[in-house]
Design a protein around this motif. Structure first.
Motif, short mmCIF file in Angstrom:
data_model
loop_
_atom_site.label_atom_id
_atom_site.label_comp_id
_atom_site.label_asym_id
_atom_site.label_seq_id
_atom_site.Cartn_x
_atom_site.Cartn_y
_atom_site.Cartn_z
N ARG A 1 0.78 -1.20 0.02
CA ARG A 1 0.17 0.02 -0.04
C ARG A 1 0.90 1.18 -0.13
O ARG A 1 1.10 1.55 0.86
CB ARG A 1 -0.81 0.19 1.18
CG ARG A 1 -1.96 -1.10 1.34
CD ARG A 1 -2.84 -1.07 2.35
NE ARG A 1 -2.28 -1.42 3.57
CZ ARG A 1 -2.17 -0.76 4.62
NH1 ARG A 1 -2.68 0.39 4.58
NH2 ARG A 1 -1.46 -1.16 5.78
N GLU B 1 2.19 2.04 -6.91
CA GLU B 1 1.37 2.84 -7.94
C GLU B 1 1.88 3.62 -9.04
O GLU B 1 1.52 3.19 -10.26
CB GLU B 1 0.27 3.61 -7.27
CG GLU B 1 -0.71 3.95 -8.13
CD GLU B 1 -2.06 2.83 -8.03
OE1 GLU B 1 -2.65 2.62 -9.09
OE2 GLU B 1 -1.94 2.20 -7.02
N GLU C 1 -3.52 7.93 1.61
CA GLU C 1 -3.88 6.76 2.47
C GLU C 1 -2.73 5.79 1.83
O GLU C 1 -3.07 4.96 0.94
CB GLU C 1 -5.28 6.29 2.09
CG GLU C 1 -6.23 7.19 2.78
CD GLU C 1 -7.64 6.60 2.68
OE1 GLU C 1 -8.05 5.95 3.49
OE2 GLU C 1 -8.56 6.87 1.69
N THR C 2 -1.74 5.56 2.49
CA THR C 2 -0.85 4.51 2.40
C THR C 2 -0.42 4.07 3.92
O THR C 2 -1.20 4.26 4.87
CB THR C 2 0.67 4.95 1.74
OG1 THR C 2 1.12 5.83 3.03
CG2 THR C 2 0.31 5.58 0.65
N SER D 1 -5.18 9.19 -2.89
CA SER D 1 -4.82 7.70 -3.04
C SER D 1 -3.53 7.75 -3.92
O SER D 1 -2.94 8.83 -4.54
CB SER D 1 -5.85 7.07 -3.91
OG SER D 1 -5.73 7.72 -5.40
N ASP E 1 -3.55 9.07 -7.30
CA ASP E 1 -3.50 10.43 -7.49
C ASP E 1 -2.30 10.87 -7.76
O ASP E 1 -2.00 11.96 -8.49
CB ASP E 1 -4.21 11.12 -6.12
CG ASP E 1 -5.68 11.03 -6.24
OD1 ASP E 1 -6.69 10.89 -7.02
OD2 ASP E 1 -6.18 10.81 -4.82
#
Length: 271
Positions: free
Chosen positions: A20, A25, A211-212, A237, A240
Motif C-alpha cells: 500500500r 502505484e 492513504e498508505t 490515493s 492520485d
C-alpha cells in the motif's frame, strides 16, 4: 487527451516495494503506460512487513515486478540503498547493462516515520541524520548518477522527486522531515536549470495526506482533523500521485520543469 511518449521508455522507481504505497502505484502505472521499470527497495525481511503484507504473501519489490511483467513489460527488482554512494553507482551500472539507458527516474524512497517527530530541542542527531540522508541525500545521489547518464546520452529525460506539502507548511515537531522535503524542492529547482539544456526535466511533487501504510498509526480523532483540513474532503490515493507523475513524464508535460507541484486536495494553496 491520451498521454503519449511513454511507450518503450525505461524508468527507475525507488522505494517501490510496499503493498500500500505511492511507489508501487507509480511503478505499475508507468508499466501500464508502456514503460519497462526498475523497482528498488531495501529488501525488508518478512518480520519488518505489516500484517496485511504477510497475510497476502507480499514479497516486496519482487511482487511489484511480477505485476509489471503481467502487463507485458520488462521489470527488474533491485535491492539498493539510496544513501550509499557505491550502491547507487552499482544500480546505475546494473540498469544500463540490462536496458542500455534510463529515460525516467522517480525518486520515491523515503525514511519511515520515527523518532524524528518531536521538537527541535529534543531531537537527537541520529534521527535527524536518518531522515536527511534518506529523503534529501538519497535523492541527490540517485539524481546525480542517473542525471549524468541522461545528459551524456543526449536524448533528454525526466526526473520526478517526491517532496511533500510539509516542505511548504513547515509544521512544528517535524523539523527533520520538513527540512528534508524543502531541500528536495531546492535540489529540484537548481538541477532543473542546470540540465535543461540537455532536455532533461526535473520536477518535484508535494503530496498531502495519502492513504498508505505510512498513516496506519494515526488515531481516529487525528485522522478526522486531517480530513477536515482538506478542501476536497478526502485523503489522496496513491493513484492520485501516480497520475501526476505520468503527466510530468509524458509528452504532454514536456514544457514543465523546475516545479514543486502540490497534489493535496487543496490543503496548501498559493505556493
Amino acid at each position: 487527451m491520451q498521454l503519449t511518449g511513454l511507450e518503450n521508455k525505461v524508468a527507475i522507481v525507488t522505494g517501490a516495494g510496499r503493498m500500500r504505497s505511492i511507489g508501487r502505484e507509480i511503478a505499475v502505472g508507468l508499466a501500464r503506460a508502456g514503460c519497462d521499470v526498475v523497482v528498488t527497495g531495501t529488501g525488508r525481511p518478512r518480520d519488518r512487513r505489516p500484517a496485511d503484507e504477510v497475510a497476502a504473501g507480499w514479497r516486496d519489490i519482487d511482487s511489484v515486478a511480477d505485476e509489471i511483467r503481467a502487463l507485458g513489460r520488462r521489470a527488474l527488482p533491485v535491492v539498493s540503498d539510496v544513501t550509499d554512494e557505491a550502491a547507487v553507482a552499482a544500480l546505475a551500472r546494473t540498469v544500463v547493462a540490462e536496458f542500455g539507458r534510463v529515460d525516467i527516474l522517480v525518486n520515491n524512497a523515503g525514511a519511515p516515520i520515527g523518532t524524528d517527530r518531536r521538537p527541535v530541542v529534543g531531537l537527537d542527531l541520529a534521527s535527524w541524520n536518518r531522515v536527511l540522508q534518506t529523503n534529501l541525500t538519497g535523492t541527490f545521489l540517485v539524481s546525480r548518477e542517473i542525471g549524468r547518464l541522461m545528459v551524456e546520452r543526449g536524448e533528454g529525460g525526466c526526473i520526478v522527486n517526491m517532496s511533500s506539502v510539509a516542505g511548504k507548511l513547515l509544521p512544528p515537531n517535524s523539523a527533520a522531515y520538513a527540512a528534508s522535503k524543502a531541500g528536495v524542492q531546492a535540489l529540484t529547482a537548481c538541477m532543473a536549470q542546470e540540465v535543461g539544456g540537455a532536455n532533461v526535466r526535473v520536477n518535484a511533487l508535494c503530496p498531502g495526506y495519502v492513504e498508505t501504510v505510512r498513516l496506519d498509526g494515526v488515531a481516529d480523532d487525528a485522522w478526522a482533523a486531517m480530513l477536515a483540513s482538506i478542501p476536497l474532503g478526502r485523503a489522496g490515493s496513491p493513484a492520485d500521485i501516480a497520475s501526476a507523475v505520468l503527466f510530468l513524464c509524458s509528452d504532454q508535460g514536456a514544457w514543465v520543469t523546475g516545479q514543486a507541484w502540490n497534489v493535496d486536495g487543496g490543503h496548501v494553496v498559493g505556493h
